[in-house]
Design a protein around this motif. Sequence first.
Motif, PDB file in Angstrom:
ATOM      1  N   TRP A  17     -18.945 -14.684  -1.329  1.00 47.60           N
ATOM      2  CA  TRP A  17     -20.192 -14.382  -0.627  1.00 47.60           C
ATOM      3  C   TRP A  17     -20.364 -12.876  -0.429  1.00 47.60           C
ATOM      4  O   TRP A  17     -21.480 -12.354  -0.549  1.00 47.60           O
ATOM      5  N   CYS A  71     -19.979 -23.861   2.830  1.00 46.83           N
ATOM      6  CA  CYS A  71     -18.911 -23.705   1.842  1.00 46.83           C
ATOM      7  C   CYS A  71     -18.661 -25.056   1.167  1.00 46.83           C
ATOM      8  O   CYS A  71     -17.886 -25.889   1.662  1.00 46.83           O
ATOM      9  N   GLU A  96     -21.480 -11.302  -3.695  1.00 48.40           N
ATOM     10  CA  GLU A  96     -22.878 -11.623  -3.959  1.00 48.40           C
ATOM     11  C   GLU A  96     -23.816 -10.813  -3.077  1.00 48.40           C
ATOM     12  O   GLU A  96     -24.887 -10.390  -3.513  1.00 48.40           O
ATOM     13  N   GLN A 122     -14.052 -18.118  -0.747  1.00 48.94           N
ATOM     14  CA  GLN A 122     -15.494 -18.280  -0.602  1.00 48.94           C
ATOM     15  C   GLN A 122     -16.106 -17.091   0.126  1.00 48.94           C
ATOM     16  O   GLN A 122     -17.187 -16.609  -0.241  1.00 48.94           O
TER      17      GLN A 122
END
Length: 600
Positions: free
Chosen positions: A560, A329, A563, A556
């Motif tokens: 993720w 991160c 994604e 974050q």
Amino acid sequence: MQGPLLLPALVFLLSLFGAVIQKTKASCPQCPENASCVNNTYCTCDPGYASGSGQKLFTFPLEICKDATSSETTQGGKELQRIVDDFESLLTNQTLLRTGERQEISSRATSILQDVESSVLETALKMPEQKIQKIQNSTMAVETRVITDNCSEERQTFNLNVQMNSMDIHCRDVIQGDTQGPSAVAFISYSSLGNIINATFFEEMDEKDRLYLNSQVVSAAIGPKRNVSLSTPVMLTFQHVKINPRSKKVFCVYWESTEQGGQWSRDGCFLISMNKSHTMCNSTHLSSFAVLMALTSQEEDPVLTIITYVGLSLSLLCLLLAALTFLLCKAIQNTSTSLHLQLSLCLFLAHLLFLVGIDQTEPKVLCAIIAGALHYLYLAAFTWMLLESLHLFLTARNLTVVNYSSINRLMKWVMFPVGYGIPAVIVAISAASRPHLYGTTDRCWLHLDQGFIWGFLGPVCAIFSVNLVFFLLVFWILKRKLSSLNSEVSTIQNTRMLTFKATAQLFILGCTWCLGFLQVGPAARVMAYLFTIINSLQGFFIFLVYCLLSQQVQKQYRKWFREMVKSRSESETHTLSSKVGPDSKPSEGDVFPGQVKKKY
């Protein structure tokens, strides 16, 4: 006339002499009792016997082979036999000794041991030509060795054996630098003295343990200089009285003379190894020794064991996720996350090694290495905890400063040398001074002998104390800050976050281990459960506080996750298109998975 008569006489005498020689070569002379023939020429005494002349091979028919332990073998043997007999007669009155006062018994035993050692050494030095003497009866066995050549052989070590007990001592420790006159070493074993000075004279005995003496009492002494300190530790091997003992606690002890008389003590005596029949110890001094064993009545709690393994397994998973978060991160990477990362790595390795290696007590070298590695990893983890507290204090102190560059430069300069260097120095000093105290008979951890455990507890107590000071300072700073703040929401939120982290810091990094010092008295069991539960979940708390409750990390994680979902959707679409093929055309009514039919 004389010439012709002398010649036949000479011939007769020569032939008679030759016949005698031939007969001697053809058969042994008549060997005495307890002797046998060697090469049809000489006699030698049977094993356990010695000739009166001291010769190993002899032809004198009137030679006598005597018991090597017999008091009649030598004058020195007579003296040793007298000492042994006197000791046996003394022990016939051991009932009186048992019924006496405790102090009187220990004082009398101390006097007996000192008198026997002095008498045996004095007797051995009176007859230096008798280099090795052995004597024994039903209550006592003695072996002495006299050195007259000033240790001519390099690295010469003497081995003395009595009643299945043995001692290895270096020659230079026997002569003590004395090149004038002979020196002697004595090794004495007492068959029944342990019934008098038994385990009740061991002052360190835990009330929960049933302690007993599982060896004979042995004494080691050198003379004429009665020095007790040695340049090389003496090695002692004891045969167990009870074979295959079911004891997890084993103590190598010596008889310490005190103002109250005497007692068993562990100072300078160390356990080397133990099997079903023997225990091996070494000692840095000479005295009277024995082996004590304890049948502990407090067995391991299976519930605590399950909690430990389940909690540490969960902590390992959380610490791994936290370490990956701090590494990957990029949005949160700063000095603070660097500290979190190093702490997570140290705890992860320490907990992992604890799970797989704490019970690997064999071989001893591997156990010592595991104990040293655990010592280093846990000290490193505590050092990083200290750096975490320091960084939190500096951050609170500079709360109004937007740029933390000065703090970051300071922490980056000191954190790695301090975080990994100080524990390395402590472990190196401990290993260099007392390497044999790494690893115990039941755990690969630090021994309690000679306060060796304080090589770990000392730094831990110091770090916990410093963390507590930082914690109080941070709260004092935050209280002042809160009282002077206006209604700026962002500043208040930062202050509250620091307050929460300070509280969590003390709970995670201090409270979990201070509970270990409170496992005494009636609340010991409760404290043991609290300590085990909280400490085994330390990795989970770190992941919760520094990752799951961090807004930046949450963003974050969501990024993720999106994604991953997008990548998976694109992968499925690519797979479906490859199955259909580039030249094929779907019919008007075909609808593929994940595709919505459109109406025009």
